[in-house]
Design a protein around this motif. Structure first.
Motif, PDB file in Angstrom:
ATOM      1  N   PHE A 129      41.598  44.420 107.050  1.00 14.02           N
ATOM      2  CA  PHE A 129      41.965  43.805 108.327  1.00 14.02           C
ATOM      3  C   PHE A 129      43.052  42.748 108.153  1.00 14.02           C
ATOM      4  CE2 PHE A 129      38.023  45.849 109.183  1.00 14.02           C
ATOM      5  CZ  PHE A 129      38.076  46.207 110.516  1.00 14.02           C
ATOM      6  N   PHE A 130      42.986  42.002 107.061  1.00 15.52           N
ATOM      7  CA  PHE A 130      43.964  40.937 106.853  1.00 15.52           C
ATOM      8  C   PHE A 130      45.358  41.485 106.550  1.00 15.52           C
ATOM      9  CE2 PHE A 130      40.129  38.360 105.232  1.00 15.52           C
ATOM     10  CZ  PHE A 130      39.749  38.089 106.535  1.00 15.52           C
TER      11      PHE A 130
ATOM     12  N   ASP B 264      50.266  42.540 113.195  1.00 16.41           N
ATOM     13  CA  ASP B 264      49.751  42.001 114.453  1.00 16.41           C
ATOM     14  C   ASP B 264      49.518  43.149 115.435  1.00 16.41           C
ATOM     15  OD1 ASP B 264      49.855  39.429 113.515  1.00 16.41           O
ATOM     16  OD2 ASP B 264      51.825  39.001 114.384  1.00 16.41           O
TER      17      ASP B 264
ATOM     18  N   VAL C 169      35.239  43.420 113.913  1.00 14.04           N
ATOM     19  CA  VAL C 169      36.052  42.372 114.541  1.00 14.04           C
ATOM     20  C   VAL C 169      35.304  41.039 114.557  1.00 14.04           C
ATOM     21  CG1 VAL C 169      36.990  41.626 116.769  1.00 14.04           C
ATOM     22  CG2 VAL C 169      37.510  43.910 115.902  1.00 14.04           C
TER      23      VAL C 169
ATOM     24  N   TYR D 113      35.703  39.778 110.939  1.00 11.07           N
ATOM     25  CA  TYR D 113      36.992  39.517 110.288  1.00 11.07           C
ATOM     26  C   TYR D 113      38.140  39.142 111.222  1.00 11.07           C
ATOM     27  CZ  TYR D 113      34.648  42.086 106.498  1.00 11.07           C
ATOM     28  OH  TYR D 113      33.769  42.501 105.546  1.00 11.07           O
ATOM     29  N   GLN D 114      38.087  39.562 112.500  1.00 14.29           N
ATOM     30  CA  GLN D 114      39.232  39.352 113.400  1.00 14.29           C
ATOM     31  C   GLN D 114      38.743  39.004 114.800  1.00 14.29           C
ATOM     32  OE1 GLN D 114      42.305  39.075 112.851  1.00 14.29           O
ATOM     33  NE2 GLN D 114      43.051  40.337 111.183  1.00 14.29           N
TER      34      GLN D 114
ATOM     35  N   TRP E  72      40.756  39.320 118.108  1.00 10.71           N
ATOM     36  CA  TRP E  72      41.044  40.615 118.723  1.00 10.71           C
ATOM     37  C   TRP E  72      40.252  40.828 120.015  1.00 10.71           C
ATOM     38  CZ3 TRP E  72      41.406  45.042 114.535  1.00 10.71           C
ATOM     39  CH2 TRP E  72      42.552  44.814 113.747  1.00 10.71           C
TER      40      TRP E  72
END
Length: 249
Positions: free
Chosen positions: A174-175, A179, A198, A201-202, A205
């Motif tokens: 994910f990193f 974008d 998500v 890790y994100q 989003w």
């Protein structure tokens, strides 16, 4: 179409096909499947499948719930039925599923919508009492369609040809992604898997625009904290591309 990065969460091989269409329109696809499709491979399970396929001529309706169900079923039909049995109503849920069946020589019809609910609405005038219905799907799929058809008097059986697995991704996956401007999700199960990753890790989003295939999955997305979810009214590329244009200007 604007030069945007679109995260595509379809399982393969559909993911690659969607990515190609997005590229042709000038956007940048970012493939990240949220489901893996594995054909059932155990010898005993395959023997059971083969037996059901050999008896497929006993059914009045055979309904395929997905492209994967159609694709794998056609392989089994080729093996067991050099000539397809007559008197069977072959139905694909969604245009994409039906297209695969037609390309493989199965004279399938498709309901106007893309969901089990739309199919049930389409079948309302049909007399289902004592009709034998086979639903071709993956292991553990939704039972709404079968339950409703049984309520109408149908004798429903299931044929599971594959299992769905959650892909195994590490944090660095994910990193290292670019974008993301927009997300495509094409099933409730894919949404669940994406949401789990998500959240881990994100989390930002959850504010991105995300396109869902149906009202049911769109409501599911909102309940899971996606603040900018929109229904594309279809899991096919055409529906999702039209919705993409609408929500990206």
């Amino acid at each position: 179409m604007k030069k945007i990065n679109i995260l595509i969460t379809r399982p393969e091989p559909e993911n690659s096909l969607s990515c190609k269409k997005i590229q042709e329109l000038g956007a940048t696809p970012v493939p990240l499947p949220m489901l893996e499709i594995s054909p059932i491979s155990g010898k005993q399970e395959q023997a059971t499948i083969r037996s059901q396929i050999f008896n497929i001529d006993e059914f009045h309706y055979v309904i395929f719930v997905s492209k994967n169900a159609a694709r794998l079923a056609c392989e089994w039909l080729d093996e067991c039925w050099p000539m397809l049995p007559t008197g069977v109503h072959w139905i694909g849920i969604g245009q994409g599923t039906t297209k695969i069946l037609l390309e493989e020589g199965v004279p399938a019809l498709s309901n106007p919508g893309n969901t089990s609910e739309a199919l049930l609405e389409w079948l309302k005038p049909a007399k289902m009492t004592n009709q034998k219905v086979l639903i071709v799907r993956g292991i553990g799929g939704r039972t709404t369609l079968g339950d409703k058809l049984q309520e109408k008097g149908a004798n429903v059986q299931y044929l599971a040809l594959y299992e769905r697995k959650k892909p195994d991704y590490l944090a660095q996956t994910f990193f290292m992604l670019p974008d993301i401007d927009l997300i495509w999700v094409t099933s409730g199960e894919s949404l669940e898997n994406l949401s789990e990753y998500v959240s881990r890790y994100q989390s930002d989003w959850k504010h991105l625009p995300i396109l869902t295939p149906s009202i049911r999955v769109n409501e599911q997305a909102k309940e899971m904290g996606w603040s900018n979810s929109h229904c594309a009214h279809g899991a096919d590329d055409t529906s999702l591309l039209e919705a993409t244009k609408l929500h990206t200007g």
